[in-house]
Design an enzyme around this catalytic site. Structure first.
Site, PDB file in Angstrom:
ATOM      1  N   GLU A 126       0.873  -1.174   0.000  1.00  0.00           N
ATOM      2  CA  GLU A 126       0.000   0.000   0.000  1.00  0.00           C
ATOM      3  C   GLU A 126       0.911   1.226   0.000  1.00  0.00           C
ATOM      4  O   GLU A 126       1.813   1.321   0.835  1.00  0.00           O
ATOM      5  CB  GLU A 126      -0.882  -0.005   1.242  1.00  0.00           C
ATOM      6  CG  GLU A 126      -1.830   1.178   1.350  1.00  0.00           C
ATOM      7  CD  GLU A 126      -2.609   1.176   2.664  1.00  0.00           C
ATOM      8  OE1 GLU A 126      -3.806   1.519   2.645  1.00  0.00           O
ATOM      9  OE2 GLU A 126      -2.010   0.833   3.709  1.00  0.00           O
ATOM     10  N   GLU A 217      -8.188  11.203   2.114  1.00  0.00           N
ATOM     11  CA  GLU A 217      -8.406  10.270   3.218  1.00  0.00           C
ATOM     12  C   GLU A 217      -8.550  11.064   4.508  1.00  0.00           C
ATOM     13  O   GLU A 217      -7.905  12.104   4.690  1.00  0.00           O
ATOM     14  CB  GLU A 217      -7.251   9.278   3.345  1.00  0.00           C
ATOM     15  CG  GLU A 217      -7.451   8.285   4.496  1.00  0.00           C
ATOM     16  CD  GLU A 217      -6.507   7.095   4.458  1.00  0.00           C
ATOM     17  OE1 GLU A 217      -6.587   6.267   5.379  1.00  0.00           O
ATOM     18  OE2 GLU A 217      -5.704   6.998   3.509  1.00  0.00           O
TER      19      GLU A 217
END
EC number: 3.2.1.8
Length: 233
Positions: A126, A217
């Protein structure tokens, strides 16, 4: 996805509260409150919109709205509570010159990121190229891997390990890579290949690219963003 869950302990003392509808007795885990949060949130989804791949994920613990706009644009409005990440980009990702612009406004400098975000597989990684962020710098809880001069700025490189956490392959243990811009910005051009090569030079191996998006985010914060991805789909 759910990257902030690895730093809950570090963040909880910093995280602000901006709930529009307070939970009874301050308890955010009661069934009626959880159901209310979910009704006020855009459900998680992925797909194609105006030629772009989009990914939207929320844990349902905060009222957050995501909306795809014209072309490569999208908007997010969120309030305190949980974790979310979403945006527009490409499937698969890879080396690309990405131009983006817009606004990114976490209230009271709360915990949020504006970034190039994606995954690789074999190995499962990620990754984040952070262009702007709130009060919490995720590099503080990760191992330093050097610096990179790119896109007219300085990025610090970091690596951390996520143990038994959600991923695009289900619950897995995987590496998390960071490139954190020191001169925060809401618009610019990023050549992702420069960052992939820098990580590789630092011994941070990349795999086969899955999706890659220009993402917003947030975690236990409030704010709004309106982002336009200008690089063609």
């Amino acid at each position: 996805m759910v990257s902030f869950t690895s730093i809950v302990t570090a963040v909880v003392a910093l995280a602000g509260s901006a709930l529009a509808i307070p939970a009874p007795d301050g308890n955010m885990t009661g069934f009626p409150f959880e159901q209310l949060m979910r009704r006020q949130s855009t459900p998680s989804s992925t797909g194609r919109h105006n030629g772009y791949y989009y990914s939207w994920w929320t844990d349902g613990a905060s009222p957050v709205q995501y909306q795809n706009g014209n072309g490569g644009s999208y908007s997010v409005q969120w309030q305190s509570g949980g974790n979310f990440v979403g945006g527009k980009g490409w499937m698969p990702g890879g080396s690309k010159s990405i131009t983006y612009s817009g606004t990114f406004n976490p209230v009271n400098n709360g915990n949020a990121y504006l970034c190039i975000y994606g995954w690789t597989q074999n190995p499962l990684v990620e990754y984040y190229i952070l262009e702007n962020y709130g009060e919490y710098n995720p590099g503080n809880s990760a191992q330093s891997r050097g610096t990179l001069q790119a896109a007219g700025g300085t990025y610090t490189l970091h690596e951390s390990t996520r143990v038994n956490q959600p991923s695009i392959e289900g619950t897995r243990t995987f590496q998390q890579y960071w490139a954190i811009r020191q001169q925060k910005r809401n618009s610019g051009t990023v050549n992702t290949g420069e960052f992939f090569q820098a990580w590789e030079r630092a011994g941070m191996r990349m795999g086969n690219h899955n999706y890659m998006i220009v993402a917003t985010e947030g975690y236990r914060s409030a704010g709004n963003s309106n982002i336009n991805v200008q690089t063609p789909a």
